[in-house]
Design a protein around this motif. Structure first.
Motif, short mmCIF file in Angstrom:
data_model
loop_
_atom_site.label_atom_id
_atom_site.label_comp_id
_atom_site.label_asym_id
_atom_site.label_seq_id
_atom_site.Cartn_x
_atom_site.Cartn_y
_atom_site.Cartn_z
N LEU A 99 -12.31 3.24 14.04
CA LEU A 99 -11.82 3.40 12.09
C LEU A 99 -12.13 4.78 11.48
N LYS A 100 -12.95 4.77 12.09
CA LYS A 100 -13.31 6.38 11.45
C LYS A 100 -12.89 7.03 12.10
N LYS A 101 -13.20 7.32 12.99
CA LYS A 101 -11.42 8.10 13.64
C LYS A 101 -10.36 8.00 13.26
N LEU A 102 -9.93 6.69 13.20
CA LEU A 102 -8.93 6.92 12.54
C LEU A 102 -8.45 6.78 11.34
N LEU A 103 -9.19 6.63 9.83
CA LEU A 103 -9.51 7.67 8.88
C LEU A 103 -8.95 9.02 8.86
N LYS A 104 -10.15 10.03 10.32
CA LYS A 104 -10.08 11.02 10.23
C LYS A 104 -8.90 11.59 10.30
N LEU A 105 -8.34 11.30 10.96
CA LEU A 105 -6.43 11.37 11.59
C LEU A 105 -5.46 11.00 10.72
N ARG A 106 -5.55 10.27 9.74
CA ARG A 106 -4.71 9.38 8.71
C ARG A 106 -5.50 10.80 7.52
N GLU A 107 -6.28 11.41 7.53
CA GLU A 107 -6.54 12.53 6.15
C GLU A 107 -6.50 13.71 6.69
N VAL A 108 -6.38 13.83 8.11
CA VAL A 108 -5.44 14.99 9.09
C VAL A 108 -4.10 14.87 8.39
N THR A 148 -0.36 0.38 -9.97
CA THR A 148 -1.70 0.86 -10.62
C THR A 148 -2.22 0.99 -9.36
N SER A 149 -1.66 1.77 -8.14
CA SER A 149 -3.10 1.92 -6.97
C SER A 149 -3.46 3.04 -7.64
N ILE A 172 3.12 -4.23 4.32
CA ILE A 172 1.07 -3.86 4.03
C ILE A 172 0.84 -5.02 3.17
N LEU A 173 0.46 -5.00 1.92
CA LEU A 173 0.17 -5.91 1.16
C LEU A 173 -0.67 -7.20 1.87
N GLN A 174 1.06 -7.13 2.37
CA GLN A 174 0.29 -9.02 3.23
C GLN A 174 -1.26 -8.66 4.11
N PHE A 175 -1.05 -7.34 4.62
CA PHE A 175 -1.34 -7.43 6.25
C PHE A 175 -3.33 -6.91 4.87
N THR A 211 1.40 13.56 -6.55
CA THR A 211 -0.23 13.56 -7.56
C THR A 211 0.01 12.15 -7.11
N ILE A 212 0.73 11.12 -7.58
CA ILE A 212 1.11 9.76 -7.52
C ILE A 212 0.75 9.13 -6.50
N ALA A 213 2.01 9.57 -6.19
CA ALA A 213 2.48 9.22 -4.16
C ALA A 213 1.21 9.22 -3.45
N ILE A 214 0.68 10.66 -3.69
CA ILE A 214 -0.26 10.97 -2.31
C ILE A 214 -1.03 9.71 -2.34
N GLU A 215 -2.15 9.68 -3.40
CA GLU A 215 -2.86 8.66 -4.28
C GLU A 215 -2.59 7.11 -3.51
N THR A 216 -1.73 6.68 -4.31
CA THR A 216 -0.50 5.20 -3.58
C THR A 216 -0.97 4.87 -2.27
N ALA A 217 -0.07 5.85 -1.50
CA ALA A 217 0.05 5.94 -0.48
C ALA A 217 -1.19 5.61 0.37
N GLN A 218 -2.37 6.22 0.06
CA GLN A 218 -3.89 6.52 0.56
C GLN A 218 -3.90 5.11 0.44
N ARG A 219 -4.65 4.89 -0.85
CA ARG A 219 -5.22 3.37 -1.25
C ARG A 219 -4.52 2.21 -0.29
N LEU A 220 -3.18 2.19 -0.12
CA LEU A 220 -2.13 1.43 0.67
C LEU A 220 -2.79 1.34 1.61
N PHE A 221 -2.63 2.41 2.06
CA PHE A 221 -3.06 2.26 3.52
C PHE A 221 -4.94 1.85 4.58
N LEU A 222 -5.48 2.51 3.36
CA LEU A 222 -6.78 2.26 3.77
C LEU A 222 -6.85 0.74 3.12
#
Length: 1444
Positions: free
Chosen positions: A469-478, A877-878, A1170-1173, A944-955
């Motif tokens: 999971l950490k490896k996957l999150l590093k790839l997502r961070e890139v 509100t994410s 996404i919220l289903q999962f 700014t909102i788009a970046i943060e919202t997408a990341q929170r939903l992905f996490l």
């Protein structure tokens, strides 16, 4: 009004009333007789019927209002309108009565009513035309014709619409009284899959009336796939691909040019689409061209010239209507072209994928072709016309500017436009580069996600999921870093887009002021309207360039794929002249292209001729080239030298790594063949599947999960075997099918299948069970890729120094462990007891748990109804709890206010004497600059909102998936998870935030225009209220259907990707069985289902836009009529002109609002998915702080099972029923039992894959249910039956957590006897491991997994048939290594080979979830009636053949 026309009105009024009365009387008489029949045909009203009623009432009320107005103004002249009021009221009553009828056959507009509509339209058109001509040509109106009033003008378009509405819908005429079935279900069945689009008439296609039936269906109930009509033949995958392939064949050059082929296959619809695009562009510039004339007209003091204003109003209305209709047809045509191109390319790629015998194209790359390249090429159909439209738009704008402002300002405007375009180009180039980086990062992440999902069982059992999971999150961070740069660059592009009209207008008006160019409010407003339209080409140029570049890359990728594989296609051989020959194996060399080998994989030095009906056995040690030899016969391995291998007759192939399709057991066995019940039952019996089928609740209709996840390894192998035998082929190639099953089942299958069912067939089989060699006609012994021995079995064993004797001696050593005196005594007492207990294997997925409810999880669950408000609130509100949202809205309000203020200022101040020109330009620049500043702030905050919202939903989603239990992955196809991780996440990353914001911004713009128009003419406000109400009703009616269609799009795309992936993995099997046509046909059907949903999804959007566009065009038309008729003293020409200028964009803006409103909900389905999962039920906590074992735990490895009861679900029966036993520490325990006995369930309970419903398991004094899963699983080791390797290097596979030195790794490699194989590659531990470990044999993969576990040195080790796919000699060495390396460990072995468990300290025999026997092997063998004795007897009986 002339008396003649009054009499005609009276006549129509009387006829309508008489018609109404007669019909009422007639219906009353038939009411009782027809009441039940009418109920049968009761149906809901169509939307056009309702509109017809509304239009009739609107016209009658308009005439009534005008009548009262005339009475108030002049007490006598109102009588002229009374007759019109009476007739239209009568018409309204007739329409209401007609629709009140119950049966469909009586819901037809009366002939008198239709005649009235046509008469009214023609008469009003005549009045208006003659009146206009008289004003312009000084023609006097004949006394015969009355003078038209304002209602005659206004009602003309409405009455014309009524005329069109009276035409019958061609698609509906197919269901008239003659062809209409008696039962509603039959009617639905007939309607369901007809092509309603092709059957529709011109008016129906123009207004999208052909969708009415679908909307009626969707409004009444939830829309399902079977409710969607079929697509036009031109859009079907078969037709589209045929045209493309035909275009490819027509190319005379050797090099295939895919773009040319695509163009030639779609040039006709593309040309028609170009006409609509051109008409739309010309119509859109009509407004700015005429706005000067309209403002000049309003500036006149002469009220008597209102006819000129009415003519302008009509031209405006006509131009906007043409613009709206042509735009809808243009966009829908582009969608259709995209669907056609996508379908054709998908079919082409699929055919190529199936025909690839060998190559470097990976499964992931081909899936990427579909997800990225095909979609991009399809989307380019939207942008294609932009290539030639852009210069046309600029030229049209310059013509208008030249007409209004002159040459110099026009040149200045052109220079400013070019400057903005040039300024935008670097940003667009940067966007393109960043987009490429995002795609590369996304590809890496999706690839890692796909591999992780396939290996999730291994990861969880080894407690590695947190690290992965950490490896996957590093790839997502890139990916997120590139995404951040991309979105902020997009903010700059958005700023330029909105600021470009400001810059161009400031430069242009600055030049006008310097040159003292005469300006009026009209010319200024016309110029502003033109600048606003110029936004589009300015913005589109860099995007167009970027899209062309991206599409070219995608086309090149597909072109290379197609041409490269074309050159590698193998030659088909002719039938043999010798009737008894099945195969001729010529001398030659074969090698895999993707392996860095120092020598050929297979080298054949002598010609071998295999006769029909022969049984050929192939044996050899691990990695000797047995599988590669079979692949060379199939033609799936590249030939380096030699004349090749010729086979004569049909072939069937059973690969070592089982390939099972998603579907039922029966479908997998039949594999496209017709059902022959007798033969089918004999095949099932021969493959030992009868017991399994009887155990499953649905028998052979039991559904198999993705890649056979809910089947054990042996079951998959037996199903493969049944599939091959049922094909009734001439030649059978079997790659070690007996390794995955136990001794008894293997002997049963060999006897029943090879010796009986296939006794007359040619069989070439690979085996490690040497006891099966005696039955063969020819034995081939392989070593290091060469056939070192060949001949009959008896001849080969006579050679004491041969390779076969070496392997037989290894098996003899293995048998020596079993042949104890007690066993010999038992063998003498009991000849054959193996039929009393059938011992088959059972993988981790214990079928007693998972297959009680087969097939229930195959269909993807989707939400129904509207997207819930909590989905919107969660999304908004994410990021920062929604704190930035009000700031963004405030920026938009200020931008809109300042922009309107700047436009009004320059239109008002340009009149002579009001302000100085310098002051005018200064204030205009200040206001415009201020609006641009707020646009920049809005864009940056939104990114700014788009970046943060997408990341929170992905996490949230990713963390939830990684914490899900293994049962979730067994029942959920990976394609569903990948769809959310790729497609849905991409939409959330770059789409939804901007669509949601776009909706809010468009609403603010629309409301500001409404306020401006209402300020100019207050009656327009009430018209807006009515139009908004109708629009909301339309949107509500539309969304019920559109929402379900939008949900279907991803759910219909996923099966295509799944089928592609499944087919590519099993391509060798599909080709071998000659099933390419059947799989291609299924692919065509899947693509057609996807195209069908996409086609109607895009059509419904255009259906809505056509109607809303007309409503707002009508509002604009009424605004112009009101402005024309208002006294000049009550109008501020600048303000009125500004309202008219903004009104030009009204239809575009309202369409944008409605489109966004609907599209936002459609796109929010991605957030919903996404919220289903994010709400998947989780496993137990990884770590429980107050119950953490010591670092040294387990100390001794003692396992105590106390009254263990396990059931997979509360509704299912128990699998383990009160098991109580104790595994002493540092001992070896073997676990055996028949299928469904609970062996694997016990192992799962030990790893807490499934939690006990009662009882507990204690390891060294600690109840494992009270500790965290990570603490438990990280202290245990397991080697599952299916060996899983990760793509990467040998080092990363052996030591994923990088905890050990190279020296330690080499030690375990030597102990597992695979070091020599690794050393063959110069890169040693950095040698690449392909996806799924495909460049290593199954046996080698098992050895790597064993080395991985030995490297961990854990106290408790579980072996689940860990050496099933290795030869006996290697197995003996491995068992010796395990005994030496695990002497201080507790080892639990689930095995089929008796030597594996015979020397264990204890053996546990399970049956039906209970302990049957538990003692030492020696003690159990003393009882000849014990289940364990029966198993040993069967093994010895079978194995002694090989040593006799």
């Amino acid at each position: 009004m002339d008396i003649t026309w009054k009499l005609i009105d009276i006549a129509f009024c009387l006829l309508l009333l008489i018609c109404l009365l007669l019909d009422v009387f007639k219906q009353r008489r038939k009411h009782e007789d027809e009441q039940s029949l009418k109920r049968e045909f009761d149906q809901k009203l169509t939307i056009f019927s309702k509109i017809t009623v509304i239009l009739n009432f609107v016209i009658s009320i308009s005439y009534l209002g005008f009548c009262f107005y005339e009475f108030w103004k002049d007490g006598t002249s109102f009588l002229e309108s009374v007759f019109s009021v009476m007739t239209w009221t009568s018409a309204s009553l007739v329409t209401v009565y007609t629709l009140s009828k119950t049966s469909i056959e009586h819901r037809r507009w009366p002939l008198v009513l239709i005649l009235w509509w046509f008469f009214s339209s023609i008469f009003n058109l005549l009045l208006v035309s003659v009146y206009i001509l008289s004003r312009f040509k000084s023609i006097e109106i004949s006394n015969f014709l009355p003078e038209p009033n304002i209602i005659d003008f206004a009602s003309l378009p409405l009455s014309i619409l009524l005329c069109f509405g009276s035409f019958p819908n061609n698609s509906a005429q197919k269901h008239n009284d003659i062809t209409q079935p008696l039962l509603p279900k039959e009617l639905e069945k007939n309607i369901k899959h007809e092509d309603v689009f092709s059957d529709a008439g011109i008016w129906s296609q123009l207004t999208f009336r052909w969708l009415n039936q679908l909307f009626a269906k969707g409004h009444g109930e939830k829309l399902e796939l079977e409710h969607i009509p079929s697509i036009p033949p031109s859009e079907t995958a078969d037709e589209a691909s045929s045209l493309l392939e035909q275009s490819l064949r027509k190319q005379k050059t050797q090099t295939i040019l895919l773009p040319n082929a695509i163009f030639h296959s779609i040039w006709r619809p593309l040309a028609i689409n170009a006409v609509f695009a051109g008409v739309n562009t010309i119509a859109s510039y009509t407004g700015p061209l005429l706005i000067t004339s309209f403002v000049d007209f309003l500036s006149r003091k002469d009220d008597k010239s209102w006819h000129h204003g009415m003519v302008l109003a009509f031209v405006f209305f006509l131009a906007k209507t043409v613009e709206s209709l042509s735009q809808r047809q243009w966009y829908f045509g582009a969608h259709r072209l995209g669907i056609r191109v996508r379908a054709a390319l998908m079919v082409l790629i699929y055919k190529k994928s199936l025909s690839i015998k060998y190559g470097n194209t990976s499964n992931g790359k081909i899936i990427n072709f579909l997800n990225v390249d095909v979609e991009r090429i399809g989307d380019f159909c939207w942008y294609f016309h932009g290539i030639w439209l852009l210069p046309v738009q600029v030229i049209c704008a310059l013509i208008i500017l030249y007409k209004n402002l002159g040459a110099a300002p026009s040149a200045a405007a052109l220079c400013a436009t070019i400057f903005v375009m040039i300024s935008n180009t670097p940003l667009a180039n940067r966007q393109e580069k960043l987009h490429t980086k995002i795609m590369e990062a996304k590809d890496s992440r999706i690839k890692a996600t796909s591999e992780t999902l396939k290996s999730m069982r291994v990861l969880k059992l080894h407690s590695w999921e947190s690290n992965f999971l950490k490896k996957l999150l590093k790839l997502r961070e890139v990916e997120r870093n590139w995404l951040r740069k991309y979105l902020y660059t997009s903010s700059a592009v958005a700023f330029l887009f909105w600021a470009s009209p400001t810059l161009v207008s400031v430069v242009t008006f600055g030049v006008c002021i310097m040159l003292r160019t005469p300006l009026t409010s009209g010319t200024v407003l016309s110029a502003l309207a033109t600048f606003r339209i110029l936004q589009e080409p300015i913005y589109n140029l860099p995007e167009l360039i970027s899209m062309i570049a991206q599409t070219k890359v995608s086309v090149d990728r597909l072109e290379n794929f197609i041409t490269e594989e074309d050159q590698k296609r193998l030659i088909q051989y002719n039938n043999s002249n010798a009737p008894d020959v099945a195969a001729e194996i010529e001398t030659g060399e074969y090698a895999w292209e993707n392996r860095d080998a120092k020598k050929p994989t297979v080298k054949i030095t002598e010609k071998i001729r295999i006769m029909k009906g022969c049984k050929v056995a192939i044996c050899g040690s691990v990695g000797s080239g047995k599988t590669s030899f079979l692949c060379s016969i199939l033609g799936d391995i590249p030939r380096i030298s030699g004349s090749g291998i010729k086979t004569y007759g049909s072939k069937a192939f059973v690969p070592q790594s089982a390939w099972i399709q998603s579907g039922s057991i029966r479908e997998n066995v039949l594999f496209g063949e017709e059902m022959n019940q007798t033969f089918y039952e004999s095949v099932v019996e021969g493959c030992a599947l009868s017991h399994d089928i009887n155990m499953w609740a649905d028998g052979d209709l039991t559904m198999v999960g993705e890649r056979g996840l809910n089947l054990s390894g042996g079951q998959k192998q037996r199903i493969q075997m049944a599939r091959a035998i049922y094909s009734n082929s001439d030649i059978y190639l079997l790659d070690d099918p007996f390794s995955a099953v136990d001794a008894h089942t293997g002997a049963h299958m060999f006897k029943k299948c090879l010796m009986q069912l296939l006794h007359s067939k040619t069989v070439i089989y690979v085996t490690h069970q040497l006891e099966f060699l005696d039955a063969s006609d020819l034995v081939l012994v392989m070593k290091d890729g060469r056939i070192v021995q060949s001949g009959k079995y008896q001849d080969l064993i006579a050679k004491p120094d041969g390779e076969l004797i070496r392997q037989i001696s290894a098996q003899s050593k293995s048998l020596d462990q079993v042949s104890t005196p007690q066993v010999c005594i038992c063998l003498a007492k009991k000849k054959y007891l193996s039929n009393q207990i059938e011992v088959t294997e059972d993988k981790i997925e214990d079928l007693t748990g998972f297959n009680r409810v087969p097939g229930r999880t195959q269909q993807e669950e989707t939400e129904t109804g509207r997207v819930k408000w909590h989905v919107y609130s969660t999304f908004i509100t994410s990021a920062y709890k929604g704190a930035l949202v009000p700031l963004i809205l405030l920026c938009q309000v200020f931008f809109q206010g300042l922009q309107m203020a700047s436009n009004y200022w320059i239109a008002w101040g340009i009149e002579e004497g009001r302000v100085t020109r310098e002051h005018l330009l200064g204030i205009f620049s200040l206001l415009s600059g201020g609006s641009s500043f707020f646009i920049l702030g809005r864009a940056v905050l939104l990114s700014t909102i788009a970046i943060e919202t997408a990341q929170r939903l992905f996490l949230g989603m990713t963390t939830s998936i990684f914490r899900a239990p293994i049962s979730f992955f067994d029942s959920t196809p990976s394609s569903r998870i990948l769809n959310r991780s790729s497609t849905d996440q991409s939409i959330v990353d770059t789409d939804i935030p901007y669509r949601l914001a776009g909706l809010a911004f468009a609403l603010i713009q629309l409301l500001s225009i409404v306020a401006l128009m209402s300020k100019v003419a207050w009656p327009i406000f009430f018209i807006f209220l009515v139009v908004f109400a109708i629009s909301i009703w339309y949107q509500t009616y539309y969304i019920a259907t559109a929402r379900e269609l939008a949900r279907m799009v991803p759910t219909q795309q996923a099966p295509i990707l799944h089928h592609f992936s499944e087919s590519i993995i099993g391509s060798a099997t599909i080709r071998c069985f000659n099933q390419e046509d059947r799989f291609s046909k299924k692919n065509l059907n899947l693509i057609d289902d996807y195209s069908r949903v996409s086609f109607y999804n895009s059509g419904t959007m255009e259906w809505l836009c056509v109607r809303i566009n007309f409503l707002f065009n009508l509002v604009f038309f009424l605004l112009l009529i009101i402005l024309v008729n208002l006294p000049r003293s009550a109008i501020d020409p600048s303000l009125a002109g500004l309202a008219a200028t903004y009104g030009l964009n009204l239809n575009v803006l309202q369409a944008w609002v409605i489109w966004n409103l609907c599209n936002v909900e459609n796109k929010m389905i991605s957030v919903e998915r996404i919220l289903q999962f994010t709400k998947i039920p989780s496993e137990a906590p990884l770590v429980i702080d107050n119950c953490r074992p010591k670092n040294e735990w387990p100390f001794n490895g003692k396992i105590e099972v106390e009254n263990l009861h396990v059931q997979y679900r509360p509704t299912l029966p128990k699998v383990l029923k009160g098991i109580t036993c104790s595994f002493p520490g540092e001992k070896k325990i073997g676990v055996v039992g028949r299928t469904g006995s609970g062996k694997s369930t016990l192992i799962q309970a030990l790893f807490r894959v499934v939690e006990p419903s009662e009882g507990r398991i204690v390891i060294d004094g600690i109840d494992i249910s009270k500790m965290g899963l990570q603490d438990l699983r990280s202290r245990l080791s397991i080697i599952p039956q299916d060996p899983i390797l990760f793509q990467g290097t040998m080092r990363t596979n052996l030591d994923p957590l990088q905890e050990h030195s190279d020296q330690d790794i080499w030690k375990v490699l030597h102990k597992c006897h695979i070091a020599e194989n690794v050393k063959q590659d110069q890169r040693l531990l950095d040698a690449p491991v392909a996806e799924d470990g495909e460049n290593w044999s199954v046996g080698q993969r098992q050895l790597v997994c064993l080395a991985r576990v030995l490297l961990q040195r854990r106290k408790i080790l579980i072996l689940d048939e860990a050496t099933a796919s290795v030869d006996t000699a290697t197995d003996n060495l491995i068992q010796k290594t395990i005994r030496e390396e695990t002497s201080r460990c507790t080892v639990i072995t689930v095995a089929h080979r008796i030597p594996t468990v015979i020397d264990n300290d204890l053996v546990l025999v399970l049956g039906e979830g209970k302990v049957l026997e538990y003692d030492s092997p020696a003690q159990l063998l003393r009882d000849s009636s014990s289940a364990f004795s029966s198993l040993v007897m069967e093994f010895l009986r079978r194995s002694t053949k090989a040593n006799c």
